[in-house]
Design a protein around this motif. Sequence first.
Motif, PDB file in Angstrom:
ATOM      1  N   ARG A 135     -21.887 -12.659 -45.502  1.00  0.00           N
ATOM      2  CA  ARG A 135     -22.852 -11.557 -45.395  1.00  0.00           C
ATOM      3  C   ARG A 135     -23.923 -11.873 -44.357  1.00  0.00           C
ATOM      4  O   ARG A 135     -24.309 -11.014 -43.565  1.00  0.00           O
ATOM      5  N   GLN A 136     -24.391 -13.115 -44.350  1.00  0.00           N
ATOM      6  CA  GLN A 136     -25.399 -13.507 -43.369  1.00  0.00           C
ATOM      7  C   GLN A 136     -24.845 -13.412 -41.950  1.00  0.00           C
ATOM      8  O   GLN A 136     -25.521 -12.922 -41.037  1.00  0.00           O
ATOM      9  N   LEU A 137     -23.611 -13.858 -41.769  1.00  0.00           N
ATOM     10  CA  LEU A 137     -22.977 -13.780 -40.451  1.00  0.00           C
ATOM     11  C   LEU A 137     -22.781 -12.328 -40.037  1.00  0.00           C
ATOM     12  O   LEU A 137     -23.045 -11.958 -38.888  1.00  0.00           O
ATOM     13  N   ASN A 138     -22.350 -11.499 -40.970  1.00  0.00           N
ATOM     14  CA  ASN A 138     -22.168 -10.076 -40.667  1.00  0.00           C
ATOM     15  C   ASN A 138     -23.487  -9.445 -40.236  1.00  0.00           C
ATOM     16  O   ASN A 138     -23.516  -8.619 -39.324  1.00  0.00           O
ATOM     17  N   ASN A 139     -24.570  -9.818 -40.896  1.00  0.00           N
ATOM     18  CA  ASN A 139     -25.876  -9.271 -40.535  1.00  0.00           C
ATOM     19  C   ASN A 139     -26.285  -9.676 -39.125  1.00  0.00           C
ATOM     20  O   ASN A 139     -26.930  -8.911 -38.416  1.00  0.00           O
ATOM     21  N   ILE A 140     -25.900 -10.865 -38.721  1.00  0.00           N
ATOM     22  CA  ILE A 140     -26.215 -11.314 -37.365  1.00  0.00           C
ATOM     23  C   ILE A 140     -25.454 -10.476 -36.341  1.00  0.00           C
ATOM     24  O   ILE A 140     -25.991 -10.092 -35.307  1.00  0.00           O
ATOM     25  N   HIS A 141     -24.196 -10.165 -36.654  1.00  0.00           N
ATOM     26  CA  HIS A 141     -23.351  -9.424 -35.713  1.00  0.00           C
ATOM     27  C   HIS A 141     -23.517  -7.910 -35.810  1.00  0.00           C
ATOM     28  O   HIS A 141     -23.083  -7.192 -34.916  1.00  0.00           O
ATOM     29  N   ASP A 142     -24.121  -7.426 -36.871  1.00  0.00           N
ATOM     30  CA  ASP A 142     -24.261  -5.984 -37.084  1.00  0.00           C
ATOM     31  C   ASP A 142     -25.521  -5.481 -36.393  1.00  0.00           C
ATOM     32  O   ASP A 142     -26.629  -5.788 -36.820  1.00  0.00           O
ATOM     33  N   PRO A 143     -25.368  -4.701 -35.325  1.00  0.00           N
ATOM     34  CA  PRO A 143     -26.560  -4.225 -34.619  1.00  0.00           C
ATOM     35  C   PRO A 143     -27.436  -3.316 -35.485  1.00  0.00           C
ATOM     36  O   PRO A 143     -28.652  -3.299 -35.320  1.00  0.00           O
ATOM     37  N   VAL A 144     -26.840  -2.597 -36.415  1.00  0.00           N
ATOM     38  CA  VAL A 144     -27.623  -1.716 -37.288  1.00  0.00           C
ATOM     39  C   VAL A 144     -28.546  -2.544 -38.174  1.00  0.00           C
ATOM     40  O   VAL A 144     -29.681  -2.159 -38.436  1.00  0.00           O
ATOM     41  N   ALA A 145     -28.086  -3.693 -38.608  1.00  0.00           N
ATOM     42  CA  ALA A 145     -28.896  -4.547 -39.484  1.00  0.00           C
ATOM     43  C   ALA A 145     -30.128  -5.086 -38.764  1.00  0.00           C
ATOM     44  O   ALA A 145     -31.119  -5.423 -39.408  1.00  0.00           O
ATOM     45  N   ARG A 146     -30.073  -5.145 -37.451  1.00  0.00           N
ATOM     46  CA  ARG A 146     -31.206  -5.675 -36.688  1.00  0.00           C
ATOM     47  C   ARG A 146     -32.236  -4.602 -36.347  1.00  0.00           C
ATOM     48  O   ARG A 146     -33.326  -4.913 -35.876  1.00  0.00           O
ATOM     49  N   LEU A 147     -31.893  -3.351 -36.585  1.00  0.00           N
ATOM     50  CA  LEU A 147     -32.818  -2.256 -36.276  1.00  0.00           C
ATOM     51  C   LEU A 147     -33.796  -2.038 -37.423  1.00  0.00           C
ATOM     52  O   LEU A 147     -33.476  -2.314 -38.578  1.00  0.00           O
ATOM     53  N   PRO A 148     -34.959  -1.498 -37.115  1.00  0.00           N
ATOM     54  CA  PRO A 148     -35.865  -1.113 -38.204  1.00  0.00           C
ATOM     55  C   PRO A 148     -35.205  -0.042 -39.076  1.00  0.00           C
ATOM     56  O   PRO A 148     -34.398   0.763 -38.597  1.00  0.00           O
ATOM     57  N   LEU A 149     -35.549  -0.030 -40.343  1.00  0.00           N
ATOM     58  CA  LEU A 149     -34.951   0.894 -41.307  1.00  0.00           C
ATOM     59  C   LEU A 149     -35.071   2.346 -40.852  1.00  0.00           C
ATOM     60  O   LEU A 149     -34.130   3.127 -40.996  1.00  0.00           O
ATOM     61  N   GLU A 150     -36.202   2.713 -40.289  1.00  0.00           N
ATOM     62  CA  GLU A 150     -36.417   4.100 -39.869  1.00  0.00           C
ATOM     63  C   GLU A 150     -35.416   4.522 -38.796  1.00  0.00           C
ATOM     64  O   GLU A 150     -34.911   5.647 -38.797  1.00  0.00           O
ATOM     65  N   ILE A 151     -35.113   3.627 -37.881  1.00  0.00           N
ATOM     66  CA  ILE A 151     -34.170   3.949 -36.802  1.00  0.00           C
ATOM     67  C   ILE A 151     -32.744   4.000 -37.350  1.00  0.00           C
ATOM     68  O   ILE A 151     -31.977   4.912 -37.035  1.00  0.00           O
ATOM     69  N   SER A 152     -32.394   3.035 -38.182  1.00  0.00           N
ATOM     70  CA  SER A 152     -31.055   3.039 -38.791  1.00  0.00           C
ATOM     71  C   SER A 152     -30.839   4.308 -39.600  1.00  0.00           C
ATOM     72  O   SER A 152     -29.778   4.939 -39.517  1.00  0.00           O
ATOM     73  N   SER A 153     -31.834   4.690 -40.366  1.00  0.00           N
ATOM     74  CA  SER A 153     -31.729   5.910 -41.176  1.00  0.00           C
ATOM     75  C   SER A 153     -31.519   7.128 -40.291  1.00  0.00           C
ATOM     76  O   SER A 153     -30.704   8.003 -40.599  1.00  0.00           O
ATOM     77  N   GLU A 154     -32.247   7.188 -39.200  1.00  0.00           N
ATOM     78  CA  GLU A 154     -32.112   8.324 -38.279  1.00  0.00           C
ATOM     79  C   GLU A 154     -30.704   8.372 -37.677  1.00  0.00           C
ATOM     80  O   GLU A 154     -30.101   9.440 -37.560  1.00  0.00           O
ATOM     81  N   ILE A 155     -30.179   7.234 -37.324  1.00  0.00           N
ATOM     82  CA  ILE A 155     -28.807   7.177 -36.792  1.00  0.00           C
ATOM     83  C   ILE A 155     -27.825   7.678 -37.845  1.00  0.00           C
ATOM     84  O   ILE A 155     -26.929   8.474 -37.553  1.00  0.00           O
TER      85      ILE A 155
END
Length: 122
Positions: free
Chosen positions: A45-65
Amino acid sequence: MPDCTSPTLMSAEELQARIDAVSADIEKQKEVLKQLERDKSSLQRQLNNIHDPVARLPLEISSEIFLHCLPFGHFHEYQSQVHAAPILLLNVCNTWSDIVLPTPELWAHIRIDLRNEELLQV
């Protein structure tokens, strides 16, 4: 631990004691394996979070996407499907679920068609 293949004959009690000891060892190893699997899952899960660009975005931006993933059309035309947002987004990964669930706009218009057998099988 005596060798099970040795030519020495063992009594029934000794054999049962040996079986019990081996069974206990197996149970201990199963617990070790379960813990290793939990550790691996956490690391993955930690590795996936590193590779997941959505996980690196602020929540507000991810939600908007994610809002842009919703089907278009009027509310009465919207067909809730397990293969469409927001349900689909929930099933991608834990990180995406953590974004989707607290975003009320994604859940503002949900229509559930109880005649849809696919939904009933989920």
